[in-house]
Design an enzyme around this catalytic site. Structure first.
Site, short mmCIF file in Angstrom:
data_model
loop_
_atom_site.label_atom_id
_atom_site.label_comp_id
_atom_site.label_asym_id
_atom_site.label_seq_id
_atom_site.Cartn_x
_atom_site.Cartn_y
_atom_site.Cartn_z
N ASP A 158 -6.67 -20.26 -2.92
CA ASP A 158 -7.98 -20.89 -2.68
C ASP A 158 -8.46 -20.60 -1.26
O ASP A 158 -9.64 -20.30 -1.04
CB ASP A 158 -7.89 -22.42 -2.84
N LYS A 207 -2.23 -29.64 -8.32
CA LYS A 207 -2.03 -28.70 -7.20
C LYS A 207 -1.05 -29.20 -6.14
O LYS A 207 -0.43 -28.40 -5.45
CB LYS A 207 -3.37 -28.38 -6.52
N1 LIG Z 1 -15.23 -22.77 -6.11
C1 LIG Z 1 -13.92 -22.94 -6.21
O1 LIG Z 1 -13.13 -22.01 -6.38
C2 LIG Z 1 -13.36 -24.33 -6.10
C3 LIG Z 1 -12.00 -24.52 -5.82
C4 LIG Z 1 -11.51 -25.82 -5.70
C5 LIG Z 1 -12.38 -26.89 -5.89
N2 LIG Z 1 -13.70 -26.66 -6.16
C6 LIG Z 1 -14.64 -27.77 -6.34
O2 LIG Z 1 -14.57 -28.59 -5.20
C7 LIG Z 1 -14.79 -29.96 -5.55
C8 LIG Z 1 -13.66 -30.83 -5.00
O3 LIG Z 1 -12.43 -30.42 -5.56
P1 LIG Z 1 -11.04 -30.95 -4.99
O4 LIG Z 1 -9.99 -30.18 -5.68
O5 LIG Z 1 -11.06 -30.99 -3.52
O6 LIG Z 1 -11.04 -32.45 -5.54
P2 LIG Z 1 -10.26 -33.73 -4.95
O7 LIG Z 1 -8.98 -33.33 -4.34
O8 LIG Z 1 -10.27 -34.71 -6.08
O9 LIG Z 1 -11.22 -34.29 -3.78
C9 LIG Z 1 -12.49 -34.80 -4.07
C10 LIG Z 1 -13.26 -35.02 -2.77
O10 LIG Z 1 -14.58 -35.47 -3.11
C11 LIG Z 1 -14.82 -36.74 -2.47
N3 LIG Z 1 -15.68 -37.55 -3.35
C12 LIG Z 1 -15.56 -37.69 -4.69
N4 LIG Z 1 -16.55 -38.50 -5.16
C13 LIG Z 1 -17.30 -38.86 -4.08
C14 LIG Z 1 -18.44 -39.67 -3.89
N5 LIG Z 1 -19.03 -40.29 -4.93
N6 LIG Z 1 -18.94 -39.82 -2.66
C15 LIG Z 1 -18.36 -39.20 -1.59
N7 LIG Z 1 -17.26 -38.41 -1.69
C16 LIG Z 1 -16.74 -38.25 -2.93
C17 LIG Z 1 -13.44 -37.34 -2.27
O11 LIG Z 1 -13.49 -38.31 -1.25
P3 LIG Z 1 -12.34 -39.46 -1.16
O12 LIG Z 1 -11.20 -38.85 -0.40
O13 LIG Z 1 -13.01 -40.56 -0.42
O14 LIG Z 1 -11.96 -39.83 -2.56
C18 LIG Z 1 -12.65 -36.08 -1.86
O15 LIG Z 1 -12.92 -35.72 -0.52
C19 LIG Z 1 -14.89 -29.97 -7.08
O16 LIG Z 1 -16.25 -29.95 -7.42
C20 LIG Z 1 -14.23 -28.68 -7.50
O17 LIG Z 1 -14.75 -28.17 -8.72
C21 LIG Z 1 -14.19 -25.40 -6.28
#
Ligand SMILES: NC(=O)c1ccc[n+]([C@@H]2O[C@H](COP(=O)([O-])OP(=O)(O)OC[C@H]3O[C@@H](n4cnc5c(N)ncnc54)[C@H](OP(=O)(O)O)[C@@H]3O)[C@@H](O)[C@H]2O)c1
Length: 278
Positions: free
Chosen positions: A102, A66
């Site tokens: 989004d 993205k």
């Molecule tokens: N419903 C929807 O349409 C939609 C759309 C987009 C995303 N999502 C969901 O949203 C979630 C995040 O997606 P993303 O695109 O934002 O991913 P991303 O860019 O990889 O970001 C992941 C986030 O989760 C945190 N994280 C990961 N593992 C962790 C842990 N063990 N403890 C604490 N924090 C942790 C990371 O913190 P750090 O910065 O410290 O690594 C970061 O803030 C996913 O589950 C995805 O499926 C849903």
């Protein structure tokens, strides 16, 4: 020949976009196919270039592309540029334009399925990754009063807070590594991957909900499982719960509107997605 659209991501094993987008195309009798275009990071440039041909309407973009995709496109919509993330590409006669659906998809889910208007409210946002950025910008655009942003990597939350402050000076935003208690918020949003099925974090929650306001809305962006451990806790604590499925469907529906310049059949998309998640 059928028009083509697809999703670029790596891996794509768990994506249900092909299921609910194809259901929408079939329902409307459109001669188009929505495909899973799994794309390794090293092949992203090649894949994006392949979208410029006649017959390809565009694509969705998901993890991990993205952010990287921005520099490969000809034009970026200003909201997507500010968020720094593109999840939808439209092929305009060989020129590729990037959008972020989004953020508006999240807001539409909040309003239509959570009966929540961010204007003048206080929010706790957990996660400052790609989706956290979109959510915080969307809330700021919608007139949220205060945002408490929490992220495991504090510097990432601080950076995002600075960007939001510069663009939306009326929003009071502060960054923390852990959620400050008591939880005096109208809205709590989980934008971390904590709670996701098929990961070691399934069953975990990003925060304790002790002391949450009765009637506050807890929104989990995680959509698989549909009811995460966080949402169960929320209901037990007397709060309201909203899963990630509405955002997923609405971001897809807004992308569909861009490709076809007509309204997506959202109920058909919800039904197909729910079936796929069962
Ligand atoms: N419903 C929807 O349409 C939609 C759309 C987009 C995303 N999502 C969901 O949203 C979630 C995040 O997606 P993303 O695109 O934002 O991913 P991303 O860019 O990889 O970001 C992941 C986030 O989760 C945190 N994280 C990961 N593992 C962790 C842990 N063990 N403890 C604490 N924090 C942790 C990371 O913190 P750090 O910065 O410290 O690594 C970061 O803030 C996913 O589950 C995805 O499926 C849903």
């Amino acid at each position: 020949m059928a028009s083509l659209i697809g999703i670029l991501g790596y891996p794509l094993t768990h994506s249900i976009s092909p299921v609910f987008q194809q259901a929408a195309l079939d329902h409307l009798g459109l001669d188009a196919r929505y495909l899973a275009w799994e794309t390794e990071p090293s092949k992203l440039g090649e894949r994006v270039d392949s979208l410029r041909v006649d017959g390809v309407l565009g694509a969705n973009v998901t993890i991990p592309h993205k952010e990287a995709v921005l520099q490969l496109l000809d034009e970026i919509d200003p909201t997507a540029q500010a968020i720094g993330s593109v999840n939808t590409i439209v092929n305009e006669g060989g020129r590729l334009k990037g959008h972020n659906t989004d953020a508006p998809g999240f807001l539409r889910g909040l309003r239509e399925h959570g009966a929540f208007d961010p204007k003048g409210k206080k929010a706790l946002v957990m996660g400052a990754g790609g989706s956290g950025r979109g959510v915080v910008f969307a809330l700021a655009q919608a007139g949220i009063e205060t945002v408490t942003l929490v992220n495991r990597t504090l510097s990432r939350a601080e950076g995002l807070a600075r960007e939001v402050k510069a663009r939306f000076p009326d929003v009071a935003i502060e960054a923390h590594q852990q959620a400050p208690h008591p939880l005096e918020y109208d809205l709590l949003v989980n934008c971390t991957s904590i709670g996701m099925k098929h990961t070691p974090m399934e069953g975990d929650t990003p925060v304790e909900l002790k002391g949450i306001r009765a009637g506050a809305l807890v929104c989990d962006l995680v959509y698989n499982p549909q009811e995460t451990a966080l949402l169960k806790l929320a209901k037990e604590a007397g709060a309201r719960a909203l899963g990630g499925l509405p955002m997923l469907i609405f971001q897809g529906a807004i992308a569909f509107d861009l490709w076809f310049e007509r309204k997506a059949p959202v109920e058909v998309m919800f039904e197909a997605a729910r079936k796929a998640l069962r």
